[in-house]
Every structure is written in structure tokens, then in C-alpha cells.
Scaffold this motif. Structure first.
Motif, PDB file in Angstrom:
ATOM      1  N   VAL A 157       0.846  -1.192   0.000  1.00 55.31           N
ATOM      2  CA  VAL A 157       0.000   0.000   0.000  1.00 55.31           C
ATOM      3  C   VAL A 157       0.879   1.238   0.000  1.00 55.31           C
ATOM      4  CG1 VAL A 157      -1.760   1.316   1.243  1.00 55.31           C
ATOM      5  CG2 VAL A 157      -1.821  -1.194   1.270  1.00 55.31           C
ATOM      6  N   LEU A 166      -2.454   1.028   9.299  1.00 58.69           N
ATOM      7  CA  LEU A 166      -1.985   0.026   8.337  1.00 58.69           C
ATOM      8  C   LEU A 166      -0.754  -0.694   8.881  1.00 58.69           C
ATOM      9  CD1 LEU A 166      -2.349   1.741   4.841  1.00 58.69           C
ATOM     10  CD2 LEU A 166      -3.993   0.315   6.079  1.00 58.69           C
ATOM     11  N   VAL A 182      -2.598  -0.884  -3.677  1.00 61.64           N
ATOM     12  CA  VAL A 182      -3.629   0.098  -3.339  1.00 61.64           C
ATOM     13  C   VAL A 182      -2.963   1.442  -3.104  1.00 61.64           C
ATOM     14  CG1 VAL A 182      -5.440   0.757  -1.683  1.00 61.64           C
ATOM     15  CG2 VAL A 182      -5.114  -1.653  -2.281  1.00 61.64           C
ATOM     16  N   VAL A 210      -3.585   5.207  -1.366  1.00 66.02           N
ATOM     17  CA  VAL A 210      -4.398   5.980  -0.431  1.00 66.02           C
ATOM     18  C   VAL A 210      -4.057   7.453  -0.619  1.00 66.02           C
ATOM     19  CG1 VAL A 210      -5.160   6.256   1.951  1.00 66.02           C
ATOM     20  CG2 VAL A 210      -4.310   4.033   1.182  1.00 66.02           C
ATOM     21  N   ILE A 223      -8.162   5.051  -2.421  1.00 67.50           N
ATOM     22  CA  ILE A 223      -8.990   5.417  -1.274  1.00 67.50           C
ATOM     23  C   ILE A 223      -8.843   6.920  -1.068  1.00 67.50           C
ATOM     24  CG2 ILE A 223      -9.608   4.836   1.090  1.00 67.50           C
ATOM     25  CD1 ILE A 223      -9.410   2.372  -0.707  1.00 67.50           C
ATOM     26  N   THR A 259     -14.202   5.187  -1.941  1.00 61.34           N
ATOM     27  CA  THR A 259     -13.218   4.266  -2.513  1.00 61.34           C
ATOM     28  C   THR A 259     -13.501   4.100  -4.010  1.00 61.34           C
ATOM     29  OG1 THR A 259     -12.863   3.062  -0.465  1.00 61.34           O
ATOM     30  CG2 THR A 259     -12.369   1.884  -2.496  1.00 61.34           C
ATOM     31  N   GLN A 300     -10.223   5.849   6.001  1.00 63.19           N
ATOM     32  CA  GLN A 300      -9.398   5.403   4.883  1.00 63.19           C
ATOM     33  C   GLN A 300      -8.630   4.123   5.230  1.00 63.19           C
ATOM     34  OE1 GLN A 300      -7.455   9.418   4.234  1.00 63.19           O
ATOM     35  NE2 GLN A 300      -7.652   8.767   2.103  1.00 63.19           N
ATOM     36  N   THR A 321      -9.079   0.501   3.340  1.00 65.81           N
ATOM     37  CA  THR A 321      -7.923  -0.194   2.778  1.00 65.81           C
ATOM     38  C   THR A 321      -7.837  -1.622   3.291  1.00 65.81           C
ATOM     39  OG1 THR A 321      -6.736   1.920   2.670  1.00 65.81           O
ATOM     40  CG2 THR A 321      -5.430  -0.087   2.456  1.00 65.81           C
TER      41      THR A 321
END
Length: 251
Positions: free
Chosen positions: A28, A44, A117, A119, A143, A156, A193, A197
Motif C-alpha cells: 500500500v 496500516l 492500493v 491511499v 482510497i 473508494t 481510509q 484499505t
């Protein structure tokens, strides 16, 4: 990884060991290590996302610290580098990568290509367009959140099955002066967020695809807005096929 660290989330029935394995393999990248990026990076890393990238060209200033909590004690340091230090302190098992420079039309596709992904934690609409367009072209989920004083929004974008993009909602850039912001507002939406995720990576729950939530924390009013692909969207209609620097002006 030492899975004992993640015991309290692994025992959640719909997450379990399979969910944790997905996080461990995930990559990410977080764009912006500011007010939104701080809770995103925190949760995360704490959850065990295996590889986290952080992009930010700014330096930490004392005026950031009411909301950019990951940088305490590191004023004057580049935010991406400071964020990576924080990740390593919070969870030494995480691989963290700093990009201590500005995203641009020249480097964004190369940078995004290796991540699962994206963010978006930035405060410039032109930069959001650039991130959105790159994610669309690479088919990388993005995101999004944006905040102002006590208000904010989150959604998203997966760019799959006719889903909308950021340009479908905001076809024209409207730049404002730097707004006031409470730390709790950025923390609230950054946490959303992070949740989006983790849900997306672990394949549980309902993500905010095709629906934007807006919340005013002063009144605690919540809105959900259904968002559809706009027929004349430059990106979704195929008019935009590449990242052309002239399209994004000064970022």
C-alpha cells in the motif's frame, strides 16, 4: 511475522488467519504523510500490512503537529522519511519505503506500478486528479478522503465494472486557500481510509464503492451520496488515455 502481535484481529471470525495473510502480502502506498496520512499509516502498520510506501516532499513544521501525530519530535525533517521512522518504531516487521519528493506526471506511473492500493491523503485537487488518472490507467484502487474544519468526505474508487472516478464527482478543479482543521477531523477520516484499505485487502465488509459519505463532526450529521459514472467524464469516456503534464497545471 510474529502473529502474536495481531492476535486480537486474527480472532475476529470473518478475518482470521486468511485475512492476516492477505495483509502480510499487501503493498500500500500512502500519498501525503499529513493529517489524513498519520492515522492511515498508523493503522496500516499496526494491522500488519507487509509493505507501506509514503510519498511526501514537505518538511515537518510545528503548525502540523495538532493533527500530524506521527511526526512528534521531528520538526524540520522530511515527512516521508519521518513517517518511515515512525513505522519502524511502531512495527519493525513492516517494510517501509520513503519517497521524499513530489509526485509529478513524469514519475507517478512508475511509482504506482509496484503497489496494490493507493491511499490519497493530499489537499490539492489538481494532485487528486493526477492520482485518480494514474490509478484509473493502471487499474489500482484508490482510497480518497478530504477534510475541512470539522467536515470531511470519503469514498473508494476501484475503477472496475463501470464504477465512477474522482472526475465524475468533481469535473473542475476549485482550489482554496489552506483551510483550518481540527486534528480529530483528520484523524476520523484518515481512520476511515485505513478501514477501507484493510477491508479491500482482506476481502470482508462493504467498501464505499459508488457511495460517498460526508460527515460534519460539529453536528454529527452523516450523509451518504450515491455516485455514478458521469457520461461525459473525460477519464471514464476514454478521452484521457495518458498522463499529459499540461493537463495538471502547477501541482
Amino acid at each position: 511475522m510474529n502473529w502474536k502481535r495481531y492476535h486480537r484481529q486474527i480472532i475476529i471470525p470473518f478475518f482470521g488467519e486468511e485475512g492476516q495473510k492477505r495483509l502480510e502480502k499487501a503493498r500500500v502506498i500512502v500519498i501525503g504523510a499529513g493529517g489524513l496520512g498519520s492515522p492511515v499509516i498508523t493503522y496500516l502498520a499496526a494491522a500488519g500490512v507487509g509493505r507501506i510506501g509514503v510519498v511526501d516532499h514537505d518538511k515537518v513544521e510545528v503548525t502540523n503537529l495538532n493533527r500530524q501525530t506521527i511526526h512528534a519530535g521531528r520538526t524540520g525533517e522530511n515527512k516521508a522519511i519521518s513517517a518511515v521512522k515512525y513505522i519502524h518504531q511502531l512495527n519493525p516487521e513492516i517494510e517501509a519505503v520513503a519517497y521524499p519528493f513530489m509526485l509529478s506526471p513524469d514519475n507517478i506511473l512508475e511509482i504506482f506500478r509496484d503497489w496494490d492500493v493507493v491511499v490519497s491523503c493530499v489537499d490539492s485537487m489538481r494532485l487528486r486528479y493526477l492520482i485518480n488518472d494514474a490509478c484509473f490507467l493502471l487499474k489500482k484502487p484508490m482510497i480518497h478522503a478530504a477534510v475541512f474544519e470539522t467536515e470531511g468526505e470519503a469514498i473508494t474508487f476501484t475503477y472496475q465494472n463501470g464504477s465512477p472516478c474522482y472526475r465524475c464527482i468533481y469535473p473542475r478543479a476549485i482550489e482554496h486557500e489552506t483551510p483550518g482543521i481540527f486534528g480529530f477531523t483528520a484523524g476520523f477520516f484518515g481512520t476511515i481510509q485505513a478501514a477501507e484499505t484493510i477491508k479491500l485487502l482482506s476481502e470482508f465488509g462493504d467498501i464505499l464503492e459508488g457511495r460517498m459519505i460526508r460527515v460534519d463532526l460539529a453536528s454529527m450529521e452523516w450523509y451518504e451520496i450515491k455516485v455514478r459514472q458521469r457520461d461525459n467524464c473525460e477519464l471514464c469516456s476514454g478521452k484521457i488515455r495518458e498522463i499529459n503534464p499540461e493537463r495538471y497545471g502547477h501541482i
